[in-house]
Design an enzyme around this catalytic site. Sequence first.
Site, PDB file in Angstrom:
ATOM      1  CE1 TYR A   1      -4.129   1.899   0.904  1.00 28.19           C
ATOM      2  CE2 TYR A   1      -2.585   3.221   2.175  1.00 28.19           C
ATOM      3  CZ  TYR A   1      -3.826   3.047   1.602  1.00 28.19           C
ATOM      4  OH  TYR A   1      -4.778   4.028   1.721  1.00 28.19           O
TER       5      TYR A   1
ATOM      6  CB  THR B   1       3.442   7.531   3.505  1.00 28.44           C
ATOM      7  OG1 THR B   1       2.298   7.143   4.245  1.00 28.44           O
ATOM      8  CG2 THR B   1       4.217   8.588   4.269  1.00 28.44           C
TER       9      THR B   1
ATOM     10  CB  SER C   1      -0.467  13.818   8.520  1.00 27.95           C
ATOM     11  OG  SER C   1       0.207  13.129   9.549  1.00 27.95           O
TER      12      SER C   1
ATOM     13  N   GLY D   1       5.302  -0.657   3.812  1.00 31.18           N
ATOM     14  CA  GLY D   1       5.822  -1.955   4.231  1.00 31.18           C
ATOM     15  C   GLY D   1       5.703  -2.950   3.091  1.00 31.18           C
TER      16      GLY D   1
ATOM     17  NE  ARG E   1      12.828  -8.783  41.716  1.00 28.32           N
ATOM     18  CZ  ARG E   1      14.094  -9.137  41.559  1.00 28.32           C
ATOM     19  NH1 ARG E   1      14.413 -10.398  41.316  1.00 28.32           N
ATOM     20  NH2 ARG E   1      15.049  -8.246  41.634  1.00 28.32           N
TER      21      ARG E   1
ATOM     22  CB  THR F   1       3.590   7.080  13.735  1.00 29.39           C
ATOM     23  OG1 THR F   1       4.171   7.518  14.956  1.00 29.39           O
ATOM     24  CG2 THR F   1       3.953   8.021  12.616  1.00 29.39           C
TER      25      THR F   1
ATOM     26  CD  GLU G   1      -3.198   2.065   8.229  1.00 32.25           C
ATOM     27  OE1 GLU G   1      -3.952   2.947   7.782  1.00 32.25           O
ATOM     28  OE2 GLU G   1      -2.657   1.221   7.496  1.00 32.25           O
TER      29      GLU G   1
HETATM   30  C1  LIG Z   1       3.851  -8.112  15.930  1.00 34.82           C
HETATM   31  C2  LIG Z   1       2.947  -7.048  15.463  1.00 34.82           C
HETATM   32  C3  LIG Z   1       2.326  -6.344  16.625  1.00 34.82           C
HETATM   33  C4  LIG Z   1       1.513  -5.337  16.510  1.00 34.82           C
HETATM   34  C5  LIG Z   1       1.053  -4.748  15.198  1.00 34.82           C
HETATM   35  C6  LIG Z   1      -0.336  -4.163  15.334  1.00 34.82           C
HETATM   36  C7  LIG Z   1      -1.129  -3.887  14.307  1.00 34.82           C
HETATM   37  C8  LIG Z   1      -0.742  -4.056  12.863  1.00 34.82           C
HETATM   38  C9  LIG Z   1      -1.921  -4.223  11.960  1.00 34.82           C
HETATM   39  C10 LIG Z   1      -1.927  -3.817  10.723  1.00 34.82           C
HETATM   40  C11 LIG Z   1      -1.014  -2.789  10.180  1.00 34.82           C
HETATM   41  C12 LIG Z   1       0.211  -3.323   9.591  1.00 34.82           C
HETATM   42  C13 LIG Z   1       1.104  -2.483   9.192  1.00 34.82           C
HETATM   43  C14 LIG Z   1       0.925  -0.996   9.229  1.00 34.82           C
HETATM   44  C15 LIG Z   1       1.106  -0.378   7.891  1.00 34.82           C
HETATM   45  C16 LIG Z   1       0.848   1.067   7.898  1.00 34.82           C
HETATM   46  C17 LIG Z   1       0.251   1.611   6.874  1.00 34.82           C
HETATM   47  C18 LIG Z   1       0.014   3.085   6.758  1.00 34.82           C
HETATM   48  O1  LIG Z   1       0.386   3.853   7.585  1.00 34.82           O
HETATM   49  S1  LIG Z   1      -0.832   3.586   5.368  1.00 34.82           S
HETATM   50  C19 LIG Z   1      -0.858   5.322   5.411  1.00 34.82           C
HETATM   51  C20 LIG Z   1      -1.766   5.838   6.471  1.00 34.82           C
HETATM   52  N1  LIG Z   1      -1.940   7.245   6.324  1.00 34.82           N
HETATM   53  C21 LIG Z   1      -2.772   7.914   7.031  1.00 34.82           C
HETATM   54  O2  LIG Z   1      -3.469   7.384   7.872  1.00 34.82           O
HETATM   55  C22 LIG Z   1      -2.907   9.372   6.685  1.00 34.82           C
HETATM   56  C23 LIG Z   1      -3.721  10.132   7.687  1.00 34.82           C
HETATM   57  N2  LIG Z   1      -4.420  11.238   7.013  1.00 34.82           N
HETATM   58  C24 LIG Z   1      -5.714  11.155   6.630  1.00 34.82           C
HETATM   59  O3  LIG Z   1      -6.362  10.135   6.817  1.00 34.82           O
HETATM   60  C25 LIG Z   1      -6.311  12.371   6.003  1.00 34.82           C
HETATM   61  O4  LIG Z   1      -5.392  13.122   5.306  1.00 34.82           O
HETATM   62  C26 LIG Z   1      -7.039  13.255   7.023  1.00 34.82           C
HETATM   63  C27 LIG Z   1      -8.264  12.482   7.494  1.00 34.82           C
HETATM   64  C28 LIG Z   1      -6.160  13.602   8.193  1.00 34.82           C
HETATM   65  C29 LIG Z   1      -7.487  14.568   6.366  1.00 34.82           C
HETATM   66  O5  LIG Z   1      -7.982  14.283   5.122  1.00 34.82           O
HETATM   67  P1  LIG Z   1      -8.623  15.403   4.160  1.00 34.82           P
HETATM   68  O6  LIG Z   1      -9.001  14.811   2.875  1.00 34.82           O
HETATM   69  O7  LIG Z   1      -7.702  16.561   4.126  1.00 34.82           O
HETATM   70  O8  LIG Z   1      -9.902  15.629   4.937  1.00 34.82           O
HETATM   71  P2  LIG Z   1     -10.536  16.846   5.675  1.00 34.82           P
HETATM   72  O9  LIG Z   1      -9.901  17.003   7.015  1.00 34.82           O
HETATM   73  O10 LIG Z   1     -10.572  18.028   4.757  1.00 34.82           O
HETATM   74  O11 LIG Z   1     -11.939  16.226   5.782  1.00 34.82           O
HETATM   75  C30 LIG Z   1     -12.843  16.163   4.725  1.00 34.82           C
HETATM   76  C31 LIG Z   1     -14.012  15.341   5.172  1.00 34.82           C
HETATM   77  O12 LIG Z   1     -13.684  13.970   5.001  1.00 34.82           O
HETATM   78  C32 LIG Z   1     -13.917  13.282   6.227  1.00 34.82           C
HETATM   79  N3  LIG Z   1     -12.974  12.155   6.256  1.00 34.82           N
HETATM   80  C33 LIG Z   1     -11.634  12.206   6.362  1.00 34.82           C
HETATM   81  N4  LIG Z   1     -11.149  10.954   6.349  1.00 34.82           N
HETATM   82  C34 LIG Z   1     -12.181  10.134   6.222  1.00 34.82           C
HETATM   83  C35 LIG Z   1     -12.291   8.710   6.153  1.00 34.82           C
HETATM   84  N5  LIG Z   1     -11.228   7.914   6.223  1.00 34.82           N
HETATM   85  N6  LIG Z   1     -13.520   8.176   6.029  1.00 34.82           N
HETATM   86  C36 LIG Z   1     -14.607   8.952   5.988  1.00 34.82           C
HETATM   87  N7  LIG Z   1     -14.564  10.309   6.043  1.00 34.82           N
HETATM   88  C37 LIG Z   1     -13.363  10.887   6.171  1.00 34.82           C
HETATM   89  C38 LIG Z   1     -13.661  14.318   7.278  1.00 34.82           C
HETATM   90  O13 LIG Z   1     -14.269  13.934   8.470  1.00 34.82           O
HETATM   91  C39 LIG Z   1     -14.331  15.515   6.651  1.00 34.82           C
HETATM   92  O14 LIG Z   1     -15.710  15.379   6.810  1.00 34.82           O
HETATM   93  P3  LIG Z   1     -16.656  16.663   6.852  1.00 34.82           P
HETATM   94  O15 LIG Z   1     -16.505  17.361   5.551  1.00 34.82           O
HETATM   95  O16 LIG Z   1     -16.165  17.499   8.000  1.00 34.82           O
HETATM   96  O17 LIG Z   1     -18.009  16.100   7.097  1.00 34.82           O
HETATM   97  C1  LIG Z   2       6.442   1.494  10.814  1.00 38.97           C
HETATM   98  C2  LIG Z   2       5.694   2.309   9.813  1.00 38.97           C
HETATM   99  C3  LIG Z   2       5.039   1.656   8.791  1.00 38.97           C
HETATM  100  C4  LIG Z   2       4.372   2.390   7.815  1.00 38.97           C
HETATM  101  N1  LIG Z   2       3.783   1.735   6.778  1.00 38.97           N
HETATM  102  C5  LIG Z   2       3.221   2.452   5.776  1.00 38.97           C
HETATM  103  C6  LIG Z   2       2.645   1.788   4.657  1.00 38.97           C
HETATM  104  O1  LIG Z   2       2.622   0.562   4.573  1.00 38.97           O
HETATM  105  N2  LIG Z   2       2.132   2.550   3.666  1.00 38.97           N
HETATM  106  C7  LIG Z   2       2.122   3.904   3.721  1.00 38.97           C
HETATM  107  O2  LIG Z   2       1.636   4.532   2.780  1.00 38.97           O
HETATM  108  N3  LIG Z   2       2.622   4.555   4.800  1.00 38.97           N
HETATM  109  C8  LIG Z   2       3.167   3.865   5.815  1.00 38.97           C
HETATM  110  N4  LIG Z   2       3.686   4.517   6.907  1.00 38.97           N
HETATM  111  C9  LIG Z   2       3.646   5.979   6.950  1.00 38.97           C
HETATM  112  C10 LIG Z   2       2.659   6.506   7.979  1.00 38.97           C
HETATM  113  O3  LIG Z   2       1.352   6.288   7.579  1.00 38.97           O
HETATM  114  C11 LIG Z   2       2.910   7.985   8.226  1.00 38.97           C
HETATM  115  O4  LIG Z   2       4.196   8.116   8.778  1.00 38.97           O
HETATM  116  C12 LIG Z   2       1.855   8.537   9.132  1.00 38.97           C
HETATM  117  O5  LIG Z   2       0.637   8.659   8.452  1.00 38.97           O
HETATM  118  C13 LIG Z   2       2.254   9.898   9.747  1.00 38.97           C
HETATM  119  O6  LIG Z   2       2.506  10.806   8.781  1.00 38.97           O
HETATM  120  P1  LIG Z   2       3.845  11.690   8.761  1.00 38.97           P
HETATM  121  O7  LIG Z   2       4.985  10.757   8.820  1.00 38.97           O
HETATM  122  O8  LIG Z   2       3.694  12.573   7.581  1.00 38.97           O
HETATM  123  O9  LIG Z   2       3.811  12.532  10.079  1.00 38.97           O
HETATM  124  P2  LIG Z   2       3.690  14.103  10.180  1.00 38.97           P
HETATM  125  O10 LIG Z   2       2.328  14.502   9.714  1.00 38.97           O
HETATM  126  O11 LIG Z   2       4.827  14.758   9.516  1.00 38.97           O
HETATM  127  O12 LIG Z   2       3.764  14.278  11.733  1.00 38.97           O
HETATM  128  C14 LIG Z   2       4.823  14.939  12.424  1.00 38.97           C
HETATM  129  C15 LIG Z   2       4.243  15.703  13.628  1.00 38.97           C
HETATM  130  O13 LIG Z   2       3.395  16.730  13.156  1.00 38.97           O
HETATM  131  C16 LIG Z   2       2.144  16.693  13.812  1.00 38.97           C
HETATM  132  N5  LIG Z   2       1.092  17.141  12.873  1.00 38.97           N
HETATM  133  C17 LIG Z   2       0.970  16.880  11.554  1.00 38.97           C
HETATM  134  N6  LIG Z   2      -0.122  17.459  11.048  1.00 38.97           N
HETATM  135  C18 LIG Z   2      -0.722  18.108  12.057  1.00 38.97           C
HETATM  136  C19 LIG Z   2      -1.903  18.887  12.175  1.00 38.97           C
HETATM  137  N7  LIG Z   2      -2.725  19.090  11.135  1.00 38.97           N
HETATM  138  N8  LIG Z   2      -2.217  19.410  13.359  1.00 38.97           N
HETATM  139  C20 LIG Z   2      -1.436  19.184  14.433  1.00 38.97           C
HETATM  140  N9  LIG Z   2      -0.308  18.453  14.395  1.00 38.97           N
HETATM  141  C21 LIG Z   2       0.045  17.910  13.225  1.00 38.97           C
HETATM  142  C22 LIG Z   2       1.952  15.237  14.203  1.00 38.97           C
HETATM  143  O14 LIG Z   2       1.081  15.129  15.329  1.00 38.97           O
HETATM  144  C23 LIG Z   2       3.378  14.823  14.547  1.00 38.97           C
HETATM  145  O15 LIG Z   2       3.623  15.187  15.881  1.00 38.97           O
HETATM  146  C24 LIG Z   2       4.337   3.803   7.891  1.00 38.97           C
HETATM  147  C25 LIG Z   2       4.987   4.455   8.946  1.00 38.97           C
HETATM  148  C26 LIG Z   2       5.653   3.720   9.900  1.00 38.97           C
HETATM  149  C27 LIG Z   2       6.346   4.436  11.016  1.00 38.97           C
END
Ligand SMILES: CC/C=C\C/C=C\C/C=C\C/C=C\CC/C=C/C(=O)SCCNC(=O)CCNC(=O)[C@H](O)C(C)(C)COP(=O)(O)OP(=O)(O)OC[C@H]1O[C@@H](n2cnc3c(N)ncnc32)[C@H](O)[C@@H]1OP(=O)(O)O
Ligand SMILES: Cc1cc2nc3c(=O)[nH]c(=O)nc-3n(C[C@H](O)[C@H](O)[C@H](O)COP(=O)(O)OP(=O)(O)OC[C@H]3O[C@@H](n4cnc5c(N)ncnc54)[C@H](O)[C@@H]3O)c2cc1C
Length: 664
Positions: free
Chosen positions: A135, A138, A144, A177, A310, A422, A424
Amino acid sequence: MEALDYHAEERRKAEFNLDEMKIVWAGSRRNYELSDRVARLVASDPVFRKDNRTMLTRKDLFKDTLRKAAHAWKRIIDLRLSEEEANMLRSYVDQPAFTDLHWGMFIPAIKGQGTSEQHEKWLPMAYKMQIIGCYAQTELGHGSNVQGLETTATFDPQTDEFDLHSPTLTSSKWWPGGLGKVSTHAVVYARLITGGQDHGVHGFIVQLRGLDDHLPLPGITVGDIGMKFGSGAYNSMDNGLLRFDHVRIPRNQMLMRVSQVTREGKFVQSDVPRQLVYGTMVYVRQTIVSDASCALARAVCIATRYSAVRRQFGSQNGGPEIQVIDYKTQQSRLFPLLASAYAFRFVGEWLKWLYTDVTQRLQANDFSTLPEAHACTAGLKSMTTSVTADAIEECRKLCGGHGYLSNSGLPELFAVYIPTCTYEGDNVVLLLQVARFLMKTVSQLGSGKKPVGTTAYMGRAEHLMQCRCEVEMAQDWLKPSTILEAFEARAVRMSIACAKSLGKFSNPEDGFAELSPDLVEVAIAHCQLIVVSKFLEKLQQDIPGKGVKRQLEILCNVYALHLLHKHLGDFVATGCITPNQGALANEQLRLLYAQVRPNAIALVDAFNYTDHYLGSILGCYDGNVYQKLYQEAWKDPLNDTVVPDGYLEYLRPILKQHIRTARL
Ligand SMILES: CC/C=C\C/C=C\C/C=C\C/C=C\CC/C=C/C(=O)SCCNC(=O)CCNC(=O)[C@H](O)C(C)(C)COP(=O)(O)OP(=O)(O)OC[C@H]1O[C@@H](n2cnc3c(N)ncnc32)[C@H](O)[C@@H]1OP(=O)(O)O
Ligand SMILES: Cc1cc2nc3c(=O)[nH]c(=O)nc-3n(C[C@H](O)[C@H](O)[C@H](O)COP(=O)(O)OP(=O)(O)OC[C@H]3O[C@@H](n4cnc5c(N)ncnc54)[C@H](O)[C@@H]3O)c2cc1C
């Protein structure tokens, strides 16, 4: 000969039926039996040994991960395991791997955002692992802010293709990942451009590597981003970087459930809300809540069992010293975490139900519950992972010095777990999403639109704004309605106070930015209310087994009252309770800890973790901690030789110099 059980006496003290509690923890008898069988299968398989992995180099650890993943796949095929059993097996192998992303994000992204033709084409190959996907959302410059992604997918009507391009360094995909070394394919999130117009971020299926030689395809630069926090831990995962230099893919590889691009290059936005492009994240956030309960339970199991083994201080007439679990401070740090593990388990169950419900509605084009599902998954993911990450570290401290040993299992668990705060979605960013949802709900209160679901309590704002808590004695805090009303009143009062403050700003966005620390607190109060209320709802169910419901009631009260104690400032400042009532809650909490104490070991036994999965000498089932620590120490490679490598070059010259100096 029967094996020695150092916890036997503790186990005899239990006041409830352990087998029934195991079933409650697992969710059903069927889940329990399935999970028990699969956990044992993994534990008894030598290929899945993990006791030496913190000693491996990155390359060896990665190869070991590939070996385990291949073996897991073979077992899944040979034993014809169902999808559910296969997921369990992978989680009991307990080594982060590319398969987490293939099954956990790549396939769900295609399922959620693809059309039925795309499902037919891609899913069978993915299910058979003929292709392996990740996936890729990022980027180096943006995580974010998904709308800020820079990778472009420009439609070329001449060839009926998209041109995938990374225009800047910061547009390099960074973190996915499974991307670094394994994935043959990725769902790539990129800005869709048609006819020179930018239509925002969409998902595209892109092949990255050749299926015969595993080499990157032309125009693709791909690799691993490097070592991460801790030894072992998440370094088994090949988090990757990816750049596109005008890579061409056919038009039908854009995931087209949410929006489509026609042969002529026309962009068509369907009735489906654009937020469904974020659907995979909602799905994974939901699974992370249940996983939080597992990780927390694991740390708590280790700390509880070790605290019973302990002993420190207090020996009377040469008798044994006091078990550290009997210290009130130990109990007040440990038992709320034990209660939180159960609380997160039940809220996780409920969230799964909510997610299934919203998915069914989406299939029928009913999008009404999507905002609630987004707020709940975002908020609970954030709250449960933050608590769990802190709790793992607290459990390490609860185990004193030995908790810092790698073989306590806690350092590795911590290192693997903390990125959940951090990935998801950064936890603060997600709480701000919840706050937006709450502020919107408050703003609609006077409009006749009745709040539903988890915000239904706001419909009773008039009452909750002026109600007075009736607690007069400590035991009054045991009434579920009293607890619930205190949490509802605190959440609604904090929300309305923030909404009022926001109203003073001429520009709402400026107000939101200025008040964001308070808004985060509001979101936390709301999420805590959800967890408390779902625990109370669980207790409404018929729960069989001697003493089981009673133990859960105690844990529910511990969970709620420890939060009340911790956030007393909020409760008192908003006028929900008086300082005296706060003191009574604390008094009750101490009484509850005394009730948990005899059941503590059995309550962690109910998690049914094998020693293999726990991976901890301190938490081993039989409690034979000291002997195992002693034996294990001799296995360290440093003890392979009596005199260490480097003695002649570095130690001896210093020591000899000392002798020379002494002679002078
Ligand atoms: C041994 C192992 C042990 C433990 C492991 C445990 C667990 C592991 C399990 C699985 C995971 C495995 C590996 C992890 C891999 C990681 C993957 C990733 O990280 S993928 C990347 C993830 N990235 C993010 O999450 C990014 C975060 N940012 C966002 O989601 C959006 O940018 C954000 C929501 C912050 C803002 O989006 P934006 O489009 O700018 O929206 P805005 O704020 O303007 O809102 C507009 C409107 O949309 C609504 N909305 C936003 N998001 C959603 C949504 N997802 N669904 C529905 N609606 C949504 C928002 O509320 C707003 O609504 P209104 O207009 O106000 O009504
Ligand atoms: C182990 C690991 C696995 C991952 N796997 C994947 C993957 O499989 N696929 C994928 O696509 N991504 C993956 N990611 C990326 C991950 O989803 C992002 O790192 C995560 O969404 C956070 O985004 P960022 O790194 O841009 O943090 P940033 O947004 O840069 O955050 C930095 C700091 O800024 C603050 N901040 C940012 N925006 C705001 C705001 N609007 N208001 C206030 N504070 C704010 C945050 O709270 C934080 O303290 C992975 C990350 C890690 C660490």
